[in-house]
Design an enzyme around this catalytic site. Structure first.
Site, PDB file in Angstrom:
ATOM      1  N   THR A  15       0.880  -1.161   0.000  1.00 26.15           N
ATOM      2  CA  THR A  15       0.000   0.000   0.000  1.00 26.15           C
ATOM      3  C   THR A  15       0.922   1.216   0.000  1.00 26.15           C
ATOM      4  O   THR A  15       1.987   1.188   0.634  1.00 26.15           O
ATOM      5  CB  THR A  15      -0.931   0.056   1.227  1.00 26.15           C
ATOM      6  OG1 THR A  15      -0.149   0.198   2.421  1.00 26.15           O
ATOM      7  CG2 THR A  15      -1.784  -1.209   1.333  1.00 26.15           C
ATOM      8  N   HIS A  16       0.542   2.258  -0.709  1.00 24.39           N
ATOM      9  CA  HIS A  16       1.376   3.472  -0.831  1.00 24.39           C
ATOM     10  C   HIS A  16       2.771   3.140  -1.382  1.00 24.39           C
ATOM     11  O   HIS A  16       3.735   3.856  -1.100  1.00 24.39           O
ATOM     12  CB  HIS A  16       1.530   4.185   0.526  1.00 24.39           C
ATOM     13  CG  HIS A  16       0.241   4.410   1.242  1.00 24.39           C
ATOM     14  ND1 HIS A  16      -0.620   5.432   0.934  1.00 24.39           N
ATOM     15  CD2 HIS A  16      -0.346   3.713   2.255  1.00 24.39           C
ATOM     16  CE1 HIS A  16      -1.679   5.375   1.736  1.00 24.39           C
ATOM     17  NE2 HIS A  16      -1.545   4.339   2.534  1.00 24.39           N
ATOM     18  N   SER A  54      19.744  -0.940 -25.727  1.00 27.91           N
ATOM     19  CA  SER A  54      20.113   0.468 -25.854  1.00 27.91           C
ATOM     20  C   SER A  54      21.153   0.624 -26.954  1.00 27.91           C
ATOM     21  O   SER A  54      22.018  -0.247 -27.135  1.00 27.91           O
ATOM     22  CB  SER A  54      20.681   0.982 -24.525  1.00 27.91           C
ATOM     23  OG  SER A  54      21.357   2.210 -24.699  1.00 27.91           O
ATOM     24  N   LYS A  85      21.858  -2.808 -21.156  1.00 29.60           N
ATOM     25  CA  LYS A  85      20.432  -2.547 -20.978  1.00 29.60           C
ATOM     26  C   LYS A  85      19.546  -3.622 -21.618  1.00 29.60           C
ATOM     27  O   LYS A  85      19.834  -4.114 -22.693  1.00 29.60           O
ATOM     28  CB  LYS A  85      20.058  -1.186 -21.585  1.00 29.60           C
ATOM     29  CG  LYS A  85      20.709   0.010 -20.925  1.00 29.60           C
ATOM     30  CD  LYS A  85      20.181   0.249 -19.521  1.00 29.60           C
ATOM     31  CE  LYS A  85      18.736   0.678 -19.500  1.00 29.60           C
ATOM     32  NZ  LYS A  85      18.512   1.980 -20.159  1.00 29.60           N
ATOM     33  N   ASN A 102      15.526  -3.377 -21.935  1.00 26.93           N
ATOM     34  CA  ASN A 102      14.428  -2.473 -21.597  1.00 26.93           C
ATOM     35  C   ASN A 102      13.055  -3.113 -21.801  1.00 26.93           C
ATOM     36  O   ASN A 102      12.835  -3.807 -22.798  1.00 26.93           O
ATOM     37  CB  ASN A 102      14.509  -1.210 -22.461  1.00 26.93           C
ATOM     38  CG  ASN A 102      15.809  -0.456 -22.260  1.00 26.93           C
ATOM     39  OD1 ASN A 102      16.341  -0.409 -21.155  1.00 26.93           O
ATOM     40  ND2 ASN A 102      16.329   0.134 -23.326  1.00 26.93           N
ATOM     41  N   GLU A 111       6.154  -0.531 -21.564  1.00 29.32           N
ATOM     42  CA  GLU A 111       6.125   0.927 -21.557  1.00 29.32           C
ATOM     43  C   GLU A 111       5.221   1.477 -22.658  1.00 29.32           C
ATOM     44  O   GLU A 111       4.491   2.458 -22.446  1.00 29.32           O
ATOM     45  CB  GLU A 111       7.545   1.473 -21.714  1.00 29.32           C
ATOM     46  CG  GLU A 111       8.423   1.220 -20.494  1.00 29.32           C
ATOM     47  CD  GLU A 111       9.882   1.593 -20.701  1.00 29.32           C
ATOM     48  OE1 GLU A 111      10.639   1.509 -19.734  1.00 29.32           O
ATOM     49  OE2 GLU A 111      10.257   1.955 -21.840  1.00 29.32           O
ATOM     50  N   GLN A 117     -19.121  12.188 -38.611  1.00 26.16           N
ATOM     51  CA  GLN A 117     -18.148  11.454 -39.425  1.00 26.16           C
ATOM     52  C   GLN A 117     -16.821  11.309 -38.688  1.00 26.16           C
ATOM     53  O   GLN A 117     -16.047  10.390 -38.963  1.00 26.16           O
ATOM     54  CB  GLN A 117     -17.931  12.188 -40.756  1.00 26.16           C
ATOM     55  CG  GLN A 117     -16.986  11.478 -41.720  1.00 26.16           C
ATOM     56  CD  GLN A 117     -17.000  12.112 -43.094  1.00 26.16           C
ATOM     57  OE1 GLN A 117     -17.995  12.020 -43.823  1.00 26.16           O
ATOM     58  NE2 GLN A 117     -15.913  12.768 -43.462  1.00 26.16           N
ATOM     59  N   LYS A 135     -15.302   7.864 -36.738  1.00 20.43           N
ATOM     60  CA  LYS A 135     -14.693   6.656 -37.284  1.00 20.43           C
ATOM     61  C   LYS A 135     -13.199   6.546 -37.018  1.00 20.43           C
ATOM     62  O   LYS A 135     -12.725   5.540 -36.480  1.00 20.43           O
ATOM     63  CB  LYS A 135     -14.976   6.562 -38.786  1.00 20.43           C
ATOM     64  CG  LYS A 135     -16.455   6.373 -39.090  1.00 20.43           C
ATOM     65  CD  LYS A 135     -16.751   6.428 -40.560  1.00 20.43           C
ATOM     66  CE  LYS A 135     -18.238   6.508 -40.794  1.00 20.43           C
ATOM     67  NZ  LYS A 135     -18.858   7.721 -40.205  1.00 20.43           N
TER      68      LYS A 135
END
Length: 458
Positions: A154-155, A276, A282, A284, A289, A321, A324
């Site tokens: 929580t938090h 990366s 890296k 990712n 995301e 219109q 769409k």
């Protein structure tokens, strides 16, 4: 070819034509347009408005257009104003004067209203199935992780121990509600607007119930003005899509955090990660995301639709219109995100040992330690203070409650005994919580059985 040029003496400006045209995007419901037209002429023949020969000629011509488009033998010509103009013009070219009777008793207003409902009805079914596919992956993760202990938060602070099964079960419930919303939308929108005409029906003796039945609607719409100007079902759809995307975004946010070096709860599969261009170490979580980012795109479609509709008088207005492009984009976005999220989750590896260690180190068993004292006769408020002081000692020593010596426990209260360690073990903390909705193994086994039944039946 324009369907409305009779009363005009001048050609419209080229820029006006481009601005007014919708074929670049409404061409995607060519199939719905043709199937709606086949139902319409079938009804016209039954009502003796068309002869059997005229009906057969038109239906044959429409089916040939559909087959040729789907087999790539016929390319939709975007010089036409809209898909309706293209289909009707191609039909007349193929079958002659009989094709000119296709539009009897019909307006483009009720025609486009029909096409959009048919298209959205199909898409609702597909999105519903994709949500179910994602839920099936979540269900599999739940089944396999009844004893994978992890911190509940929580938090964003570690709170109490749960299991990965219980944590993922929260998302199962979110997506279950999403499917319920999609079913509600389907039921509310499944009424046929064809026969409403431009706004006031028609003098031809149409059988609107017959047309509705041929197109598998629950019946015809009741008010012709509302029929051509209603976009509530699209607003409901985009609202439901926004909620689906919000749920996907919350899940992806957690995956992104869990994938970080600070958490290391999950290992993303290479097929759902990127690297990366400058930092070789890296890996990712770009898919997660992007799903999180595309949520705003779907929210934008909902706000755009609400804004477009908010000031429109009855009945049809050209503003509509604009429904769409935003709806088509939202449909494509949601379908893509659901498919990718299911694949990403399915190939994700969970670091179960790291999860349990994180739960122990975060004092998630502190509440259970306080409950232990309460069960020994210590008032809860006193127990709360005792455990708080013990947590502070652990922080100072860099250890968890499980690692604190019994002597240290007894310095705070004589109520502690050797059984404190069993009482605050992760397994004990979780399995003692066995009321329905809690993370205990018995409670979760019952939930998983209910989820399995739900997936089999819906």
């Amino acid at each position: 070819m324009k369907l409305w040029g009779g009363r005009f003496t001048k050609e419209t400006d080229e820029l006006v034509d481009e601005f007014n045209a919708s074929i670049s995007y409404d061409k995607r419901f060519y199939k719905q347009d043709i199937l709606g037209s086949i139902a319409h002429v079938t009804m016209l023949e039954k009502q003796h408005i068309l002869t059997p020969d005229e009906k057969d000629t038109i239906v044959e011509g429409l089916k040939s257009i559909l087959d040729d488009i789907e087999n790539k033998k016929l390319e939709i010509d975007e010089s036409f104003e809209d898909i309706h103009s293209f289909v009707e013009s191609t039909l007349i070219e193929r079958v002659g004067d009989a094709g000119k009777k296709l539009h009897t008793g019909r307006s483009r207003n009720d025609q486009v209203a029909l096409d959009m409902r048919l298209y959205i009805r199909d898409e609702v079914i597909m999105v519903n199935d994709l949500v179910k596919d994602l839920m099936a992956v979540i269900h599999r993760i739940m089944q396999e992780n009844l004893e994978t202990y992890m911190p509940g938060f929580t938090h964003l602070q570690k709170a109490q121990p749960v299991t990965l099964a219980h944590h993922m079960g929260a998302y199962f419930e979110m997506f279950r509600r999403d499917r319920g919303r999609l079913r509600d939308i389907y039921d509310r929108m499944n009424y046929c607007p064809l026969g409403a005409g431009a706004l006031a029906g028609t003098t031809y003796p149409l059988d609107r119930n017959d047309t509705a039945s041929l197109l598998q609607f629950d019946g015809p719409t009741i008010n012709s003005m509302d029929s051509v100007s209603d976009r509530d079902y699209l607003i409901e759809l985009l609202s439901a899509f926004s909620t689906i995307m919000m749920h996907l975004s919350r899940l992806c946010e957690e995956i992104i955090m869990w994938n970080s070096d600070e958490y290391r709860f999950v290992e993303m599969d290479d097929t759902y990660s990127t690297g990366s261009s400058i930092m070789p170490q890296k890996k990712n979580p770009d898919i997660a995301e992007l799903i999180r980012g595309k949520t705003g795109r779907v929210y934008g479609a909902l706000v755009s639709m609400l804004t477009t509709m908010k000031g429109l008088p009855l009945a049809y207005n050209k503003d509509m219109q604009e429904d769409k492009e935003m709806t088509f984009d939202a449909v494509d976005t949601v379908k893509g995100c659901l498919t990718l999220c299911a694949g990403m989750l399915d190939k994700m590896v969970f670091n179960t040992a790291r999860m349990e260690k994180s739960a122990r180190q975060g004092f998630t068993n502190a509440t259970d330690a306080a409950d232990y004292l309460v069960n020994k006769g210590v008032p809860f408020r006193d127990a709360h203070g005792i455990i708080g002081r013990l947590v502070l000692k652990c922080i100072e020593q860099g250890i968890s409650l499980d690692e604190l010596s019994l002597d240290e426990y007894k310095k705070e209260s004589d109520a502690f005994d050797g059984d404190i360690y069993e009482a605050i073990a992760m397994k004990t903390c979780v399995d003692r919580r066995n009321i329905i909705g809690a993370p205990g193994r018995k409670a979760m086994a019952a939930v998983i059985a209910m989820n399995r039944e739900y997936l089999e039946e819906t």
